[in-house]
Write a protein that holds these residues in place. Structure first.
Motif, mmCIF file in Angstrom:
data_model
loop_
_atom_site.group_PDB
_atom_site.id
_atom_site.type_symbol
_atom_site.label_atom_id
_atom_site.label_comp_id
_atom_site.label_asym_id
_atom_site.label_seq_id
_atom_site.Cartn_x
_atom_site.Cartn_y
_atom_site.Cartn_z
ATOM 1 N N LEU A 1 0.804 -1.219 0.000
ATOM 2 C CA LEU A 1 0.000 0.000 0.000
ATOM 3 C C LEU A 1 0.841 1.274 0.000
ATOM 4 C CD1 LEU A 1 -2.986 -0.847 2.377
ATOM 5 C CD2 LEU A 1 -2.901 -0.930 -0.114
ATOM 6 N N ALA B 1 0.985 4.146 -2.983
ATOM 7 C CA ALA B 1 0.571 5.528 -2.759
ATOM 8 C C ALA B 1 1.691 6.498 -3.099
ATOM 9 C CB ALA B 1 0.136 5.711 -1.310
ATOM 10 N N LYS C 1 -3.555 10.683 5.045
ATOM 11 C CA LYS C 1 -4.249 9.402 5.105
ATOM 12 C C LYS C 1 -5.478 9.410 4.184
ATOM 13 C CE LYS C 1 -1.498 7.408 7.996
ATOM 14 N NZ LYS C 1 -0.683 6.250 7.554
ATOM 15 N N GLN D 1 -4.210 9.115 0.595
ATOM 16 C CA GLN D 1 -3.767 7.735 0.371
ATOM 17 C C GLN D 1 -4.968 6.843 0.089
ATOM 18 O OE1 GLN D 1 -1.567 7.065 4.035
ATOM 19 N NE2 GLN D 1 0.337 6.850 2.913
ATOM 20 N N GLY D 2 -6.038 7.025 0.862
ATOM 21 C CA GLY D 2 -7.232 6.222 0.664
ATOM 22 C C GLY D 2 -7.812 6.384 -0.732
ATOM 23 N N TRP E 1 -5.500 4.508 -3.132
ATOM 24 C CA TRP E 1 -5.676 3.057 -3.002
ATOM 25 C C TRP E 1 -6.999 2.612 -3.616
ATOM 26 C CZ3 TRP E 1 -3.983 3.593 2.759
ATOM 27 C CH2 TRP E 1 -2.573 3.662 2.803
ATOM 28 N N GLN E 2 -8.015 3.469 -3.549
ATOM 29 C CA GLN E 2 -9.299 3.113 -4.154
ATOM 30 C C GLN E 2 -9.120 2.801 -5.639
ATOM 31 O OE1 GLN E 2 -12.459 5.906 -3.456
ATOM 32 N NE2 GLN E 2 -13.969 4.708 -4.568
ATOM 33 N N GLY F 1 -5.213 4.529 9.371
ATOM 34 C CA GLY F 1 -5.628 4.723 7.988
ATOM 35 C C GLY F 1 -7.020 5.321 7.940
ATOM 36 N N THR G 1 -12.013 5.611 4.594
ATOM 37 C CA THR G 1 -12.067 5.135 3.203
ATOM 38 C C THR G 1 -11.105 3.985 2.977
ATOM 39 O OG1 THR G 1 -12.749 7.296 2.358
ATOM 40 C CG2 THR G 1 -11.744 5.786 0.786
ATOM 41 N N ALA G 2 -9.870 4.126 3.458
ATOM 42 C CA ALA G 2 -8.869 3.075 3.280
ATOM 43 C C ALA G 2 -9.288 1.800 3.991
ATOM 44 C CB ALA G 2 -7.513 3.553 3.800
ATOM 45 N N GLN G 3 -9.877 1.940 5.177
ATOM 46 C CA GLN G 3 -10.348 0.774 5.921
ATOM 47 C C GLN G 3 -11.443 0.044 5.141
ATOM 48 O OE1 GLN G 3 -11.580 2.002 9.887
ATOM 49 N NE2 GLN G 3 -9.972 3.546 9.947
#
Length: 224
Positions: A24, A28, A84, A87-88, A91-92, A128, A131-133
């Motif tokens: 991850l 990012a 964070k 990053q989310g 990652w999406q 995190g 959204t990332a979770q």
């Protein structure tokens, strides 16, 4: 003890630490600058860039200064909310394009399913972003597990080593502290949760040093 809610950390608890550090975070970092430049006018990204400027106390910082700050924070593993959140978002795109799936230990998947079937509400608290979770559980190795979860907490509620964060979570859950179980591999987080009155279990996945909290090597060993 029968718990009215279980809250779990992600990294080192439900998920291999190396997934975060070797998959991850590098993804990012590789895509952050281009993502921010491309999407800087989108409301969600613009809001996070405003938060970056506030963090820097430089309201006139240009986009390249913001990117430099974000990369610096990322390399230093700073738990800064706008980083964070961005990053989310990155990652999406990675999850949706099939570049990776979210790693979860099989024992964590099995026990979360068992606890949820028993009617115990399950929550995530991670540094995190929410959204990332959600992405990690939606695009997990075991498929979409988001139906198992009743809610998510991130650094917007406070730092994971701060007593006030756990008090704020308890206020939201409206539950007596002793009826809430918190799972993490990080002793300082467990200490703060215990100060708030929560029950705790330390996950020892990767040779972490044991503490004075109850310990478990996997989710099967957690007595609920």
């Amino acid at each position: 003890m029968t718990y009215s809610a279980i809250i779990t950390d992600i990294e080192g608890t439900t998920t291999r630490i190396s997934f975060v550090t070797e998959v991850l975070f590098p993804y990012a970092r590789l895509h952050l600058a281009a993502f921010v430049r491309q999407h800087q006018q989108q409301p969600a990204v613009l809001a996070e860039l405003t938060a970056v400027r506030e963090q820097l106390q430089q309201p006139e910082a240009d986009i390249e200064q913001c990117i430099s700050a974000l990369l610096f924070w990322l390399d230093a593993d700073q738990k800064i909310t706008p980083l964070k959140s961005l990053q989310g978002m990155i990652w999406q795109e990675g999850y949706q394009q099939g570049h990776f799936t979210g790693h979860l230990y099989p024992d964590a998947v099995a026990q979360l399913q068992t606890w949820q079937q028993r009617g115990i509400p399950l929550y995530i608290y991670s540094s995190g972003s929410v959204t990332a979770q959600q992405l990690l559980f939606k695009y997990s190795d075991a498929g979409d597990l988001t139906p198992l979860l009743s809610g998510y907490f991130d650094t917007r509620i406070g730092g994971k080593r701060d007593l006030a964060s756990y008090q704020a979570i308890l206020k939201q859950l409206q539950l007596p502290p002793a009826q809430v179980l918190f799972l993490s591999d990080v002793v300082a987080e467990l200490d703060a949760a215990r100060q708030a009155g929560m029950a705790t279990v330390q996950l020892i996945r990767e040779q972490q040093a044991a503490s004075d909290h109850p310990v478990a090597e996997n989710f099967y060993q957690i007595e609920v």
